[in-house]
Design a protein around this motif. Structure first.
Motif, PDB file in Angstrom:
ATOM      1  N   PHE A  29       0.796  -0.915  -0.056  1.00  0.00           N
ATOM      2  CA  PHE A  29      -0.061   0.418  -0.125  1.00  0.00           C
ATOM      3  C   PHE A  29       1.394   1.037  -0.016  1.00  0.00           C
ATOM      4  O   PHE A  29       0.554   2.004  -0.883  1.00  0.00           O
ATOM      5  CB  PHE A  29      -0.770   0.489   0.960  1.00  0.00           C
ATOM      6  N   SER A  30       2.165   1.262   0.721  1.00  0.00           N
ATOM      7  CA  SER A  30       3.174   2.797   0.529  1.00  0.00           C
ATOM      8  C   SER A  30       3.340   2.726  -0.432  1.00  0.00           C
ATOM      9  O   SER A  30       3.708   4.185  -0.194  1.00  0.00           O
ATOM     10  CB  SER A  30       3.884   2.340   2.483  1.00  0.00           C
ATOM     11  N   TYR A  31       2.976   2.232  -1.308  1.00  0.00           N
ATOM     12  CA  TYR A  31       3.756   2.576  -2.847  1.00  0.00           C
ATOM     13  C   TYR A  31       3.322   3.424  -3.210  1.00  0.00           C
ATOM     14  O   TYR A  31       3.510   3.659  -4.254  1.00  0.00           O
ATOM     15  CB  TYR A  31       4.516   1.275  -3.435  1.00  0.00           C
ATOM     16  N   TYR A  32       1.697   3.055  -3.057  1.00  0.00           N
ATOM     17  CA  TYR A  32       1.196   4.223  -4.154  1.00  0.00           C
ATOM     18  C   TYR A  32       0.572   5.019  -3.570  1.00  0.00           C
ATOM     19  O   TYR A  32      -0.236   4.869  -2.652  1.00  0.00           O
ATOM     20  CB  TYR A  32      -0.090   2.815  -5.036  1.00  0.00           C
ATOM     21  N   PRO A  33       0.761   5.746  -4.051  1.00  0.00           N
ATOM     22  CA  PRO A  33      -0.993   7.687  -4.229  1.00  0.00           C
ATOM     23  C   PRO A  33      -2.283   7.009  -4.391  1.00  0.00           C
ATOM     24  O   PRO A  33      -2.560   5.913  -5.009  1.00  0.00           O
ATOM     25  CB  PRO A  33      -0.268   8.186  -5.403  1.00  0.00           C
ATOM     26  N   MET A  34      -3.376   7.138  -4.081  1.00  0.00           N
ATOM     27  CA  MET A  34      -4.538   7.378  -3.710  1.00  0.00           C
ATOM     28  C   MET A  34      -5.141   8.052  -3.822  1.00  0.00           C
ATOM     29  O   MET A  34      -4.692   9.497  -3.806  1.00  0.00           O
ATOM     30  CB  MET A  34      -4.945   6.498  -2.155  1.00  0.00           C
ATOM     31  N   SER A  35      -6.751   8.237  -4.706  1.00  0.00           N
ATOM     32  CA  SER A  35      -7.449   9.452  -4.442  1.00  0.00           C
ATOM     33  C   SER A  35      -9.188   8.682  -4.550  1.00  0.00           C
ATOM     34  O   SER A  35      -8.664   7.252  -4.205  1.00  0.00           O
ATOM     35  CB  SER A  35      -7.061   8.961  -6.246  1.00  0.00           C
ATOM     36  N   TRP A  36     -10.362  10.186  -4.006  1.00  0.00           N
ATOM     37  CA  TRP A  36     -10.794   9.531  -4.157  1.00  0.00           C
ATOM     38  C   TRP A  36     -11.630  10.058  -4.485  1.00  0.00           C
ATOM     39  O   TRP A  36     -11.288  11.343  -5.216  1.00  0.00           O
ATOM     40  CB  TRP A  36     -12.084  10.316  -2.986  1.00  0.00           C
ATOM     41  N   PHE A  37     -12.788   9.752  -5.853  1.00  0.00           N
ATOM     42  CA  PHE A  37     -13.477   9.929  -6.335  1.00  0.00           C
ATOM     43  C   PHE A  37     -15.052   9.731  -6.022  1.00  0.00           C
ATOM     44  O   PHE A  37     -15.412   9.000  -5.370  1.00  0.00           O
ATOM     45  CB  PHE A  37     -13.123   8.962  -7.870  1.00  0.00           C
ATOM     46  N   ARG A  38     -15.852  10.436  -6.813  1.00  0.00           N
ATOM     47  CA  ARG A  38     -17.240  10.434  -6.423  1.00  0.00           C
ATOM     48  C   ARG A  38     -18.081  11.036  -7.897  1.00  0.00           C
ATOM     49  O   ARG A  38     -17.978  11.264  -8.885  1.00  0.00           O
ATOM     50  CB  ARG A  38     -17.740  11.906  -5.430  1.00  0.00           C
ATOM     51  N   GLU A  39     -19.245   9.800  -7.786  1.00  0.00           N
ATOM     52  CA  GLU A  39     -20.552   9.471  -8.684  1.00  0.00           C
ATOM     53  C   GLU A  39     -21.589  10.499  -8.759  1.00  0.00           C
ATOM     54  O   GLU A  39     -22.233   9.630  -7.636  1.00  0.00           O
ATOM     55  CB  GLU A  39     -19.854   8.947  -9.353  1.00  0.00           C
ATOM     56  N   GLY A  40     -21.615  11.360  -8.838  1.00  0.00           N
ATOM     57  CA  GLY A  40     -23.498  11.478  -8.518  1.00  0.00           C
ATOM     58  C   GLY A  40     -24.457  11.309  -9.279  1.00  0.00           C
ATOM     59  O   GLY A  40     -23.780  11.119 -10.496  1.00  0.00           O
ATOM     60  N   PRO A  41     -25.851  11.635  -8.752  1.00  0.00           N
ATOM     61  CA  PRO A  41     -26.868  10.948  -9.758  1.00  0.00           C
ATOM     62  C   PRO A  41     -26.588  12.022 -10.843  1.00  0.00           C
ATOM     63  O   PRO A  41     -26.393  13.389 -11.397  1.00  0.00           O
ATOM     64  CB  PRO A  41     -28.025  11.939  -8.938  1.00  0.00           C
ATOM     65  N   GLY A  42     -26.672  11.507 -12.081  1.00  0.00           N
ATOM     66  CA  GLY A  42     -26.616  11.943 -13.357  1.00  0.00           C
ATOM     67  C   GLY A  42     -24.743  12.753 -13.920  1.00  0.00           C
ATOM     68  O   GLY A  42     -24.799  13.212 -14.846  1.00  0.00           O
ATOM     69  N   PHE A  95     -15.572   6.273  -4.140  1.00  0.00           N
ATOM     70  CA  PHE A  95     -15.075   5.546  -4.282  1.00  0.00           C
ATOM     71  C   PHE A  95     -13.240   5.496  -4.517  1.00  0.00           C
ATOM     72  O   PHE A  95     -13.059   7.002  -4.398  1.00  0.00           O
ATOM     73  CB  PHE A  95     -15.253   4.908  -6.777  1.00  0.00           C
ATOM     74  N   CYS A  96     -12.685   4.996  -3.836  1.00  0.00           N
ATOM     75  CA  CYS A  96     -10.950   5.037  -3.601  1.00  0.00           C
ATOM     76  C   CYS A  96     -10.249   4.770  -5.060  1.00  0.00           C
ATOM     77  O   CYS A  96     -10.892   3.450  -5.433  1.00  0.00           O
ATOM     78  CB  CYS A  96     -11.105   4.283  -2.406  1.00  0.00           C
ATOM     79  N   TRP A  97      -9.476   4.785  -5.337  1.00  0.00           N
ATOM     80  CA  TRP A  97      -8.613   4.566  -6.603  1.00  0.00           C
ATOM     81  C   TRP A  97      -7.070   4.808  -6.150  1.00  0.00           C
ATOM     82  O   TRP A  97      -7.055   5.550  -5.355  1.00  0.00           O
ATOM     83  CB  TRP A  97      -8.840   5.189  -7.977  1.00  0.00           C
ATOM     84  N   GLY A  98      -6.628   3.208  -6.669  1.00  0.00           N
ATOM     85  CA  GLY A  98      -4.968   3.806  -6.458  1.00  0.00           C
ATOM     86  C   GLY A  98      -4.252   2.529  -7.053  1.00  0.00           C
ATOM     87  O   GLY A  98      -5.088   1.305  -7.423  1.00  0.00           O
ATOM     88  N   ALA A  99      -3.494   2.192  -7.201  1.00  0.00           N
ATOM     89  CA  ALA A  99      -2.725   0.614  -8.007  1.00  0.00           C
ATOM     90  C   ALA A  99      -3.032   0.784  -9.396  1.00  0.00           C
ATOM     91  O   ALA A  99      -3.527  -0.739  -9.843  1.00  0.00           O
ATOM     92  CB  ALA A  99      -2.589   0.282  -7.245  1.00  0.00           C
ATOM     93  N   GLY A 100      -4.065   1.690 -10.175  1.00  0.00           N
ATOM     94  CA  GLY A 100      -5.111   1.100 -11.305  1.00  0.00           C
ATOM     95  C   GLY A 100      -6.090   0.362 -11.058  1.00  0.00           C
ATOM     96  O   GLY A 100      -7.119  -0.109 -12.104  1.00  0.00           O
ATOM     97  N   THR A 101      -6.487   0.065  -9.505  1.00  0.00           N
ATOM     98  CA  THR A 101      -7.776  -0.242  -9.575  1.00  0.00           C
ATOM     99  C   THR A 101      -8.311   0.429  -8.330  1.00  0.00           C
ATOM    100  O   THR A 101      -8.365   1.783  -7.985  1.00  0.00           O
ATOM    101  CB  THR A 101      -7.136  -1.371  -8.430  1.00  0.00           C
ATOM    102  N   TRP A 102      -9.736   0.304  -9.058  1.00  0.00           N
ATOM    103  CA  TRP A 102     -11.540   1.248  -8.268  1.00  0.00           C
ATOM    104  C   TRP A 102     -11.591  -0.325  -7.021  1.00  0.00           C
ATOM    105  O   TRP A 102     -11.283  -1.605  -6.720  1.00  0.00           O
ATOM    106  CB  TRP A 102     -12.286   1.305  -8.926  1.00  0.00           C
ATOM    107  N   GLY A 103     -12.248   0.745  -5.892  1.00  0.00           N
ATOM    108  CA  GLY A 103     -13.043   0.311  -4.933  1.00  0.00           C
ATOM    109  C   GLY A 103     -14.626  -0.176  -4.839  1.00  0.00           C
ATOM    110  O   GLY A 103     -14.503   0.985  -6.356  1.00  0.00           O
ATOM    111  N   GLN A 104     -15.520  -0.366  -4.617  1.00  0.00           N
ATOM    112  CA  GLN A 104     -16.471  -1.549  -5.570  1.00  0.00           C
ATOM    113  C   GLN A 104     -17.585   0.469  -4.973  1.00  0.00           C
ATOM    114  O   GLN A 104     -18.663   0.110  -5.149  1.00  0.00           O
ATOM    115  CB  GLN A 104     -17.158  -1.687  -4.404  1.00  0.00           C
ATOM    116  N   GLY A 105     -17.092   1.359  -4.307  1.00  0.00           N
ATOM    117  CA  GLY A 105     -17.936   1.991  -3.490  1.00  0.00           C
ATOM    118  C   GLY A 105     -18.697   2.079  -2.766  1.00  0.00           C
ATOM    119  O   GLY A 105     -19.327   0.800  -2.276  1.00  0.00           O
TER     120      GLY A 105
END
Length: 112
Positions: A29-42, A95-105
């Protein structure tokens, strides 16, 4: 293979707070920057916040600056998003994102 599991979403009223967690497995985990994204209605999926590998540098979307805080605990393989003063337009799946992978939200609903 990276896997992320988000938690902490829920239904809150405007002005309240929530803290989201994203637990990582299958990667150093410590090798990767991480991000949070969001997807709202529409809406398209948008980046909310990012953090570098050791947590010393963060960036935020203008819409959440001053209200949201991203942090990480590399010993726990977890990234967090503390959200304060929530608004109706913060309603989204996060959603979190890192290492080219998305979480399930995880769903955050802000409603009066």
């Amino acid at each position: 293979q990276a896997q992320f599991v988000e938690s902490g979403g829920g239904l809150v009223q405007p002005g309240e707070s929530l803290t989201l967690s994203c637990a990582a497995s299958g990667i150093t985990f410590s090798y990767y920057p991480m991000s949070w994204f969001r997807e709202g209605p529409g809406n398209n999926r948008e980046k909310v916040a990012s953090i570098n590998t050791d947590g010393t540098f963060t960036t935020y979307a203008d819409s959440v600056k001053g209200r949201f805080t991203i942090s990480r605990d590399n010993d726990k393989n977890t990234v967090y998003l503390e959200m304060t003063n929530l608004r109706l337009d913060d309603t989204a799946t996060y959603f979190c994102w890192g290492a080219g992978t998305w979480g399930q939200g995880t769903q955050v609903t802000v409603s009066s």
